[in-house]
Write a protein that holds these residues in place. Structure first.
Motif, PDB file in Angstrom:
ATOM      1  N   ASP A  49       0.817  -1.220   0.000  1.00  0.00           N
ATOM      2  CA  ASP A  49       0.000   0.000   0.000  1.00  0.00           C
ATOM      3  C   ASP A  49       0.848   1.267   0.000  1.00  0.00           C
ATOM      4  O   ASP A  49       0.476   2.277  -0.601  1.00  0.00           O
ATOM      5  CB  ASP A  49      -0.938   0.016   1.210  1.00  0.00           C
ATOM      6  N   GLU A  50       1.987   1.240   0.701  1.00  0.00           N
ATOM      7  CA  GLU A  50       2.872   2.406   0.738  1.00  0.00           C
ATOM      8  C   GLU A  50       4.123   2.201  -0.101  1.00  0.00           C
ATOM      9  O   GLU A  50       5.087   2.973   0.006  1.00  0.00           O
ATOM     10  CB  GLU A  50       3.252   2.729   2.185  1.00  0.00           C
ATOM     11  N   GLY A  51       4.108   1.179  -0.968  1.00  0.00           N
ATOM     12  CA  GLY A  51       5.211   0.967  -1.895  1.00  0.00           C
ATOM     13  C   GLY A  51       6.284   0.036  -1.377  1.00  0.00           C
ATOM     14  O   GLY A  51       6.344  -0.304  -0.185  1.00  0.00           O
ATOM     15  N   ILE A  52       7.167  -0.385  -2.275  1.00  0.00           N
ATOM     16  CA  ILE A  52       8.209  -1.355  -1.939  1.00  0.00           C
ATOM     17  C   ILE A  52       9.237  -0.791  -0.971  1.00  0.00           C
ATOM     18  O   ILE A  52       9.740  -1.517  -0.096  1.00  0.00           O
ATOM     19  CB  ILE A  52       8.894  -1.884  -3.225  1.00  0.00           C
ATOM     20  N   ASP A  53       9.557   0.489  -1.073  1.00  0.00           N
ATOM     21  CA  ASP A  53      10.558   1.053  -0.154  1.00  0.00           C
ATOM     22  C   ASP A  53      10.065   1.013   1.288  1.00  0.00           C
ATOM     23  O   ASP A  53      10.829   0.691   2.212  1.00  0.00           O
ATOM     24  CB  ASP A  53      10.903   2.491  -0.565  1.00  0.00           C
ATOM     25  N   GLU A  54       8.795   1.337   1.491  1.00  0.00           N
ATOM     26  CA  GLU A  54       8.238   1.290   2.832  1.00  0.00           C
ATOM     27  C   GLU A  54       8.139  -0.146   3.327  1.00  0.00           C
ATOM     28  O   GLU A  54       8.381  -0.430   4.509  1.00  0.00           O
ATOM     29  CB  GLU A  54       6.864   1.966   2.863  1.00  0.00           C
ATOM     30  N   LEU A  55       7.811  -1.088   2.432  1.00  0.00           N
ATOM     31  CA  LEU A  55       7.753  -2.490   2.832  1.00  0.00           C
ATOM     32  C   LEU A  55       9.129  -2.976   3.291  1.00  0.00           C
ATOM     33  O   LEU A  55       9.241  -3.694   4.284  1.00  0.00           O
ATOM     34  CB  LEU A  55       7.246  -3.343   1.669  1.00  0.00           C
ATOM     35  N   ARG A  56      10.164  -2.556   2.580  1.00  0.00           N
ATOM     36  CA  ARG A  56      11.517  -2.944   2.995  1.00  0.00           C
ATOM     37  C   ARG A  56      11.882  -2.326   4.344  1.00  0.00           C
ATOM     38  O   ARG A  56      12.596  -2.940   5.147  1.00  0.00           O
ATOM     39  CB  ARG A  56      12.514  -2.540   1.912  1.00  0.00           C
ATOM     40  N   ARG A  57      11.385  -1.108   4.607  1.00  0.00           N
ATOM     41  CA  ARG A  57      11.620  -0.511   5.916  1.00  0.00           C
ATOM     42  C   ARG A  57      10.909  -1.303   7.002  1.00  0.00           C
ATOM     43  O   ARG A  57      11.468  -1.537   8.090  1.00  0.00           O
ATOM     44  CB  ARG A  57      11.151   0.944   5.943  1.00  0.00           C
TER      45      ARG A  57
END
Length: 588
Positions: free
Chosen positions: A139-147
């Motif tokens: 929902d908040e994109g791949i960069d946020e998922l990695r965070r």
């Protein structure tokens, strides 16, 4: 060397480079015999529901009464889920807890206000070992998922507690079919191997291939989502190549059982005969070496045997949503064959009842974050005179869906706000019901900001576009055709926009074109109309490609702000909003 073997080795090399084959530490136990018994506890689609969900989202159907109505019991809440899981583990020397995606995303304010960090912490406390990613993890994109996986402060909002920065999830989040377009390599770890006293079990985690159609595009623009069957079969071959023959797929895609009763036997009259939907086709094509498929996404409950390509029954499970159920799966591992004995697989769903002792560490976690968010969550924004069904509606058009569409039209009707004459709301964006009976101290019929946010947690911008009458008809037809033909997505219409659906027809033909009217006047195919949708729909989300062709786009405020403004302007303690009749669409 064969082409297939080269591909498997190449995939193995890519995964090894990324550290994607994770080997969990072996369980310390007595010396194994010829077989090892293993318990797998599974759940899916938790969606950050730390507190017990309200309304229909907080019940499980146990049967059908003599009056033909569903019999339900209250269920859910992470304090109770943790207790039930701990009790289920008792007496099991070898146990693992897994999830099939959407653990975070589309969450109530208690979790969403902190970018779902509280849910990750709760999952760690209850002993989650591994999860697949679902569409809402993006929902908040791949960069946020990695965070979320690795830790660190949020790119915009920083850390909720700077002195104790978020340290990431201690459980792997698998996405075998999520590939970086630039490198062609997995964007997330694809597999995880757990060692139980020498019994090695491999887990392959995937989201649904259709993820790009149901999440905002900007955050995943550099990702490709691959076919579930091809991906699982590739990694099953990889696991066998390194000697792991016991294989479990965690798949964020599901099916629809013929009954909503949580323990319905969908193997009657034959294996898998009582379930339909995407998972049935997927399960029938998954390599026969795969022993078990744990699924999600459809928020349904089932334990079904669906035949594999060799014609042998294979267990496929799902445990509803919001932490209301969990699945207990017991299997036997044969050390001679290094494989799960397929006939030993036994699965059953268990209700997360609220009559058990709460897990104290989960209670403390909830209290910690409630103290921070309650001043916002408890703000009163409006009043209702009765339950307002949304997610829990038994009909395609819901009272709450219509009200949300009305609020979005009201927010964008002024000429300088968009000049909208129609608003349409996607049903998947309505995440809960508004319940009349007070769940806190605010009083019956009071709507709080936290309750409204639970209904609309995405913070989508309202977007007003120009469409011709002909395009609007196409939009309506896309509710039942293309990607939505198998599982229709009925848009919730604002007041004054009406039409008829002929259920004797199929696909796009279900829309009776001459019935489409605005304020009683038939739509003019050549005229232009200003239409408000959320930005997810405006970008063609949920299979509505025609909406992406809208012109003169004006991006406005947030959907949740529009809903709050509507309640503030139109309701009071003496003038509460009554549930709408949800009769703007006529079904024949």
């Amino acid at each position: 060397m064969t082409v297939r073997r080269r591909r498997v080795l190449a995939a193995f090399g890519a995964v090894a480079v990324l550290g994607g084959v994770a080997f969990a530490a072996p369980t310390s136990a007595s010396k194994p015999g010829k077989t090892t018994d293993i318990q797998i506890l599974a759940f899916n689609d938790f969606h950050g529901n730390l507190e017990p969900p309200a309304g229909s989202s907080g019940t499980i159907q146990t049967g059908v009464g003599s009056d033909g109505k569903p019999v339900t019991v209250p269920a859910g809440g992470v304090e109770y889920l943790a207790t039930h899981l701990e009790a289920a583990r008792a007496g099991h020397e070898n146990t693992v807890t897994v999830a099939a995606g959407d653990i975070i995303g589309a969450s109530p304010l208690l979790s969403a206000a902190f970018h779902d960090e509280p849910t990750v912490e709760a999952m760690e406390k209850l002993g989650l070992d591994i999860t697949a990613v679902g569409n809402h993890e993006f929902d908040e994109g791949i960069d946020e998922l990695r965070r979320i996986q690795s830790g660190g402060c949020h790119a915009v909002d920083g850390c909720a507690d700077p002195e104790n920065p978020y340290d990431g999830a201690d459980f792997p989040m698998l996405g075998a079919n999520v590939v970086d377009k630039n490198t062609g390599l997995p964007a997330l770890p694809p597999v995880w191997v757990k060692n139980f006293q020498g019994a090695r079990v491999g887990f392959i985690g995937m989201t649904l291939e259709g993820t790009p159609n149901i999440v905002a595009k900007e955050g995943i623009k550099n990702l490709a989502f691959k076919d579930e069957v091809k991906t699982a079969n590739l990694y099953a071959g990889l696991l066998r190549l390194i000697g792991v023959k016991s294989i479990v797929v965690l798949l964020h895609e599901g099916g629809m059982p013929a009954s909503n009763v949580y323990n319905y036997n969908c193997d009657s009259p034959g294996p898998g005969d009582g379930i339909s939907g995407p998972v049935t086709d997927i399960a029938k094509k998954l390599d026969s070496s795969i022993d078990l498929v744990v699924t999600g996404h459809t928020h349904q409950s089932y334990t079904c045997n669906i035949p594999d390509p060799s014609g042998n029954p294979r267990m496929v499970t799902s445990s509803s949503s919001f932490g209301r159920l969990f699945t207990e799966i017991n299997v036997t591992y044969d050390h001679k064959t290094r494989d799960i004995v397929r006939t030993s697989v036994d699965a059953s769903n268990h209700i997360v009842t609220r009559d058990v002792t709460k897990a104290e560490d989960q209670t403390a976690l909830i209290a910690k974050y409630k103290e921070l968010v309650d001043p916002i969550a408890n703000r009163q924004i409006g009043y209702i005179s009765g339950d307002m069904p949304g997610r829990g509606s038994t009909k395609p058009e819901s009272p709450l869906g219509d009200l949300i569409a009305d609020s979005q039209l009201a927010a964008t009707a002024a000429a300088d706000k968009g000049g909208a004459v129609i608003a349409l709301m996607n049903p998947g964006g309505v995440r809960s019901d508004l319940v009349y009976k007070a769940s806190g101290a605010e009083g019956d019929g009071v709507v709080t900001y936290g309750e409204a946010f639970t209904v609309q947690p995405f913070n989508n911008n309202l977007t007003t576009i120009s469409l011709t009458g002909a395009q609007l008809v196409t939009v309506l037809q896309q509710q039942y055709s293309g990607p939505n033909q198998a599982s229709p997505k009925v848009l919730q219409p604002s007041e004054g926009f009406t039409y008829t659906v002929d259920n004797s027809k199929t696909g796009a033909d279900k829309i009776v074109t001459g019935s489409v009217k605005l304020n009683g006047t038939a739509l003019d195919p050549a005229a232009t109309y200003r239409v408000t949708v959320n930005i997810f729909l405006a970008d063609g989300g949920d299979g509505f490609a025609e909406l992406a062709k809208g012109t003169d786009r004006l991006v406005g405020g947030l959907d949740i702000d529009a809903l709050e403004a509507w309640f503030t302007a139109n309701t009071s303690a003496t003038n509460p909003a009554a549930p709408l009749p949800a009769n703007r669409i006529t079904f024949i």
